[in-house]
Design an enzyme around this catalytic site. Structure first.
Site, PDB file in Angstrom:
ATOM      1  N   GLU A 113       0.821  -1.209   0.000  1.00  0.00           N
ATOM      2  CA  GLU A 113       0.000   0.000   0.000  1.00  0.00           C
ATOM      3  C   GLU A 113       0.857   1.262   0.000  1.00  0.00           C
ATOM      4  O   GLU A 113       1.947   1.285   0.573  1.00  0.00           O
ATOM      5  CB  GLU A 113      -0.865   0.025   1.273  1.00  0.00           C
ATOM      6  CG  GLU A 113      -1.807  -1.140   1.342  1.00  0.00           C
ATOM      7  CD  GLU A 113      -2.392  -1.368   2.720  1.00  0.00           C
ATOM      8  OE1 GLU A 113      -3.546  -1.808   2.790  1.00  0.00           O
ATOM      9  OE2 GLU A 113      -1.701  -1.105   3.719  1.00  0.00           O
ATOM     10  N   ASP A 147      -7.545  -4.971   8.940  1.00  0.00           N
ATOM     11  CA  ASP A 147      -7.181  -3.727   8.254  1.00  0.00           C
ATOM     12  C   ASP A 147      -7.097  -3.896   6.744  1.00  0.00           C
ATOM     13  O   ASP A 147      -6.394  -3.170   6.070  1.00  0.00           O
ATOM     14  CB  ASP A 147      -5.861  -3.175   8.823  1.00  0.00           C
ATOM     15  CG  ASP A 147      -4.697  -4.162   8.665  1.00  0.00           C
ATOM     16  OD1 ASP A 147      -4.941  -5.295   8.203  1.00  0.00           O
ATOM     17  OD2 ASP A 147      -3.563  -3.790   8.991  1.00  0.00           O
TER      18      ASP A 147
END
Ligand code: NAD
Length: 350
Positions: free
Chosen positions: A64, A235
């Site tokens: 990410e 998450d």
């Protein structure tokens, strides 16, 4: 590493220097000061450019990028999440990040962020709990005793005065590692045989496990009235820790709803389900806990502004500590348009 005649030198904080910085500061002081930076930035939430992080998913994990800017500085973090990594002796989460000057676009700092992510995640969790947990909270259960766990424990001690821990991990050696690392830090630590045993008598429950699936680390019957849940491990899309029924009984607090609805526990709920943004509780725009019996839930996924705050904090500590290297990161010829000439001169210089 650097050429002192070059002006465009970027301070670089290596893992080694980050460890020295944290230890020279003291872990509790570092977490407390970092939490203050995060709170400052959450209080000026509306000034920031915000976007859900840019995620590249694969079978085993995710990579990410997490950018944000306050108009003066721009920061981003590169971070991965690979639960299977532990089996081959690698970290589940690793990271590095950069702060840049918006005016010139020039980088101002490059730093390791694997350790810094654990610190900022723990500082954010403790900040949230300081707002949301019952004021008399002293005992915390931590389910999942891997890389993040001790940071959570120390942050909750530093910011809330938590002094009793109840640990559980499916791998007992992780709990033993955690208890061993926390020895002598003023925490009364018990290793438990199950999640159910760990949550007995706990005022706060932290879930920080790693598994790429819809897991059920906590079931509804494990969560009593008045508990604060700090849900850190869920998450990613398809990666959660709490049974949906717990969410339906809780007042839910999140960082940035457009990201949390994709990645957090609330991915299990309808897209318009009511949640409160943490920054609004900090500024007083929204209430936090409304009664001693309420179950509060911080659905943590980790947001770019927390990394920005951490980058700011580290940068502000550099001049005083000198704990960085000069990195020759930026090609910056004396005559800005003569980039090619700089290359030729380097050839001539041999
Ligand atoms: P880790 O792999 O070092 O540790 C995870 C631990 O969870 C391991 O010890 C494992 O045995 C344990 N575990 C797995 N399934 C379990 C279960 N069912 N019950 C009890 N224990 C279980 O990982 P880490 O670096 O500590 O990260 C933990 C989680 O936190 C990851 O999912 C990571 O993605 C997440 N994380 C979230 C944030 C955030 O900001 N919210 C930041 C960093 C990491």
């Amino acid at each position: 590493m650097s050429n002192p005649s070059r002006l465009a030198i970027v301070p670089f904080v290596s893992v080694d220097n980050m460890m020295k910085l944290v230890l020279a500061t003291g872990i509790e002081r570092f977490l407390t000061e970092l939490a203050a930076y995060i709170e400052d930035d959450f209080r000026r939430w509306e000034k920031f450019d915000k976007t859900p992080r840019v995620a590249s998913h694969s079978h085993d994990g995710v990579i990410e990028l997490m950018p944000t800017s306050d108009g003066q500085m721009y920061g981003f973090k590169y971070v991965n999440g690979h639960p299977k990594n532990a089996r081959t002796g690698k970290q589940t989460v690793t990271a590095f990040g950069m702060l840049a000057d918006v005016g010139s676009g020039y980088p101002m700092l490059l730093t390791e962020m694997t350790i810094l992510t654990a610190l900022r995640t723990a500082a954010t969790s403790a900040l949230a709990a300081r707002l949301l947990a019952r004021k008399d909270a002293r005992t915390m259960a931590i389910i999942g005793n891997g890389a993040q766990a001790e940071f959570q424990a120390v942050a909750f001690k530093a910011l809330l005065g938590i002094d009793r821990l109840r640990l559980f991990d499916i791998d007992r050696t992780a709990s033993e590692k955690c208890a061993g690392n926390l020895a002598g830090m003023g925490l009364d630590v018990a290793i438990c045989a199950s999640g159910q045993e760990a949550v007995e008598g706990a005022d706060i429950i932290t879930t920080v496990t790693a598994d790429k699936q819809y897991a059920t680390i906590l079931t509804d019957n494990m969560v009593g009235a008045g508990v604060h849940i700090n849900a850190v491990g869920g998450d990613c899309p398809g990666k959660t820790e709490l049974h949906r029924d717990i969410l339906l009984r809780s007042a839910i607090f999140v960082e940035y709803p457009p990201q949390t609805r994709i990645e957090g526990e609330i991915q299990q709920l309808p897209a318009d389900y009511r949640v409160t943004e943490l920054w609004e509780v900090m500024t007083g725009a929204a209430p936090g806990r409304t009664s001693a019996d309420e179950i509060t839930l911080f659905d943590s996924v980790g947001f770019a502004i927390e990394d920005f705050s951490a980058l700011r904090y580290v940068r502000d500590r550099l001049a005083e500590t000198g704990l960085y290297d000069n990195l020759d990161l930026l090609a910056d010829p004396d005559e800005p348009r003569d980039l090619f000439g700089m290359l030729l001169r380097a050839q001539a210089d041999g």
